[in-house]
Write a protein that holds these residues in place. Structure first.
Motif, mmCIF file in Angstrom:
data_model
loop_
_atom_site.group_PDB
_atom_site.id
_atom_site.type_symbol
_atom_site.label_atom_id
_atom_site.label_comp_id
_atom_site.label_asym_id
_atom_site.label_seq_id
_atom_site.Cartn_x
_atom_site.Cartn_y
_atom_site.Cartn_z
ATOM 1 N N ASP A 1 0.846 -1.184 0.000
ATOM 2 C CA ASP A 1 0.000 0.000 0.000
ATOM 3 C C ASP A 1 0.883 1.236 0.000
ATOM 4 N N LEU A 2 0.436 2.267 -0.705
ATOM 5 C CA LEU A 2 1.185 3.513 -0.744
ATOM 6 C C LEU A 2 1.021 4.270 0.566
ATOM 7 N N ASP A 3 2.035 5.022 0.919
ATOM 8 C CA ASP A 3 1.978 5.880 2.095
ATOM 9 C C ASP A 3 1.120 7.092 1.749
ATOM 10 N N PRO A 4 0.042 7.343 2.499
ATOM 11 C CA PRO A 4 -0.813 8.486 2.189
ATOM 12 C C PRO A 4 -0.103 9.838 2.318
ATOM 13 N N LYS A 5 1.031 9.872 3.020
ATOM 14 C CA LYS A 5 1.757 11.140 3.168
ATOM 15 C C LYS A 5 2.645 11.454 1.972
ATOM 16 N N GLY A 6 2.775 10.511 1.022
ATOM 17 C CA GLY A 6 3.537 10.811 -0.176
ATOM 18 C C GLY A 6 4.626 9.796 -0.461
ATOM 19 N N TYR A 7 5.470 10.161 -1.405
ATOM 20 C CA TYR A 7 6.546 9.274 -1.832
ATOM 21 C C TYR A 7 7.854 10.060 -1.922
ATOM 22 N N PHE A 8 8.957 9.331 -2.025
ATOM 23 C CA PHE A 8 10.283 9.925 -2.059
ATOM 24 C C PHE A 8 11.026 9.513 -3.319
ATOM 25 N N LEU A 9 11.818 10.426 -3.832
ATOM 26 C CA LEU A 9 12.799 10.113 -4.862
ATOM 27 C C LEU A 9 14.173 10.354 -4.241
ATOM 28 N N ILE A 10 15.041 9.368 -4.383
ATOM 29 C CA ILE A 10 16.373 9.431 -3.796
ATOM 30 C C ILE A 10 17.385 9.609 -4.909
ATOM 31 N N LYS A 11 18.292 10.540 -4.714
ATOM 32 C CA LYS A 11 19.342 10.818 -5.692
ATOM 33 C C LYS A 11 20.669 10.975 -4.955
ATOM 34 N N ILE A 12 21.740 10.820 -5.705
ATOM 35 C CA ILE A 12 23.038 11.146 -5.128
ATOM 36 C C ILE A 12 23.637 12.280 -5.953
ATOM 37 N N GLU A 13 24.389 13.133 -5.276
ATOM 38 C CA GLU A 13 25.048 14.257 -5.928
ATOM 39 C C GLU A 13 26.544 14.137 -5.687
ATOM 40 N N SER B 1 25.213 11.275 4.789
ATOM 41 C CA SER B 1 25.068 9.849 5.077
ATOM 42 C C SER B 1 23.590 9.469 5.137
ATOM 43 N N ALA B 2 23.347 8.164 4.999
ATOM 44 C CA ALA B 2 21.983 7.650 5.114
ATOM 45 C C ALA B 2 21.417 7.957 6.500
ATOM 46 N N LYS B 3 22.245 7.819 7.507
ATOM 47 C CA LYS B 3 21.782 8.085 8.868
ATOM 48 C C LYS B 3 21.366 9.543 9.034
ATOM 49 N N GLN B 4 22.172 10.471 8.508
ATOM 50 C CA GLN B 4 21.862 11.896 8.648
ATOM 51 C C GLN B 4 20.525 12.231 7.987
ATOM 52 N N VAL B 5 20.282 11.719 6.783
ATOM 53 C CA VAL B 5 19.028 12.004 6.092
ATOM 54 C C VAL B 5 17.867 11.291 6.785
ATOM 55 N N GLY B 6 18.080 10.048 7.216
ATOM 56 C CA GLY B 6 17.035 9.303 7.918
ATOM 57 C C GLY B 6 16.572 10.007 9.185
ATOM 58 N N ILE B 7 17.504 10.576 9.919
ATOM 59 C CA ILE B 7 17.161 11.309 11.142
ATOM 60 C C ILE B 7 16.297 12.524 10.809
ATOM 61 N N GLN B 8 16.584 13.177 9.704
ATOM 62 C CA GLN B 8 15.814 14.373 9.322
ATOM 63 C C GLN B 8 14.337 14.055 9.099
ATOM 64 N N ILE B 9 14.030 12.856 8.606
ATOM 65 C CA ILE B 9 12.633 12.536 8.303
ATOM 66 C C ILE B 9 11.934 11.738 9.397
ATOM 67 N N SER B 10 12.672 11.406 10.477
ATOM 68 C CA SER B 10 12.048 10.531 11.474
ATOM 69 C C SER B 10 12.214 10.954 12.925
ATOM 70 N N GLU B 11 13.039 11.932 13.196
ATOM 71 C CA GLU B 11 13.252 12.328 14.591
ATOM 72 C C GLU B 11 12.908 13.794 14.797
ATOM 73 N N GLY B 12 12.635 14.140 16.021
ATOM 74 C CA GLY B 12 12.277 15.513 16.352
ATOM 75 C C GLY B 12 10.792 15.615 16.648
ATOM 76 N N HIS B 13 10.266 16.801 16.462
ATOM 77 C CA HIS B 13 8.882 17.073 16.849
ATOM 78 C C HIS B 13 7.876 16.882 15.726
ATOM 79 N N GLY B 14 8.347 16.675 14.497
ATOM 80 C CA GLY B 14 7.428 16.463 13.385
ATOM 81 C C GLY B 14 6.820 17.757 12.900
ATOM 82 N N PRO B 15 5.878 17.701 12.015
ATOM 83 C CA PRO B 15 5.275 16.506 11.441
ATOM 84 C C PRO B 15 6.261 15.771 10.537
#
Length: 133
Positions: free
Chosen positions: A27-39, A87-101
């Protein structure tokens, strides 16, 4: 010697299992989808978040046309947010930790994004091309 034999058998069996699991219905996430790129120029992972509408069949649809969005469709939408990190960890923390949303609401989606960010980081550090699964 046993290590080599184990890797020779283990790696193909894991790939076969992963290929099979990639074909399952999700099932799709109702909050949206992500595109991942490297620079490579800035040595960054880039995670773009896009909002979507979901039709009655569970497919992401273009908010303007109402047509289903294919994985192969060129994205015309603008990201609702862009996350960057070294890093993957740095980006992952941005989308999953803190006060949200938070831009992610489904556990399976979060795990998938974590796996893909890790793969993207490996490609960035090894100089290989990254293609999101």
């Amino acid at each position: 010697m046993k290590n080599i034999d184990l890797q020779k058998d283990l790696i193909p069996s894991i790939k076969l299992l992963d290929d099979k699991l990639s074909k399952r219905q999700i099932d799709l996430d109702p909050k949206g989808y992500f595109l991942i790129k490297i620079e490579p120029l800035t040595n960054e992972l880039i995670l773009e978040h896009y909002l979507n509408n979901i039709d009655q069949k569970g497919r992401a649809i273009d908010p303007e046309s109402g047509e289903p969005i294919s994985c192969k469709t060129k994205n015309r939408n603008q990201p609702s947010n862009i996350y960057r990190g070294k890093s993957a960890k740095q980006v992952g923390i941005q989308i999953s930790e803190g006060h949200g949303p938070f831009p992610i609401s489904c556990l399976d989606h979060a795990i998938y994004i974590g796996r893909e960010l890790q793969r993207a980081e490996q490609c960035l550090t090894s100089g290989k091309e990254y293609i999101q699964d």
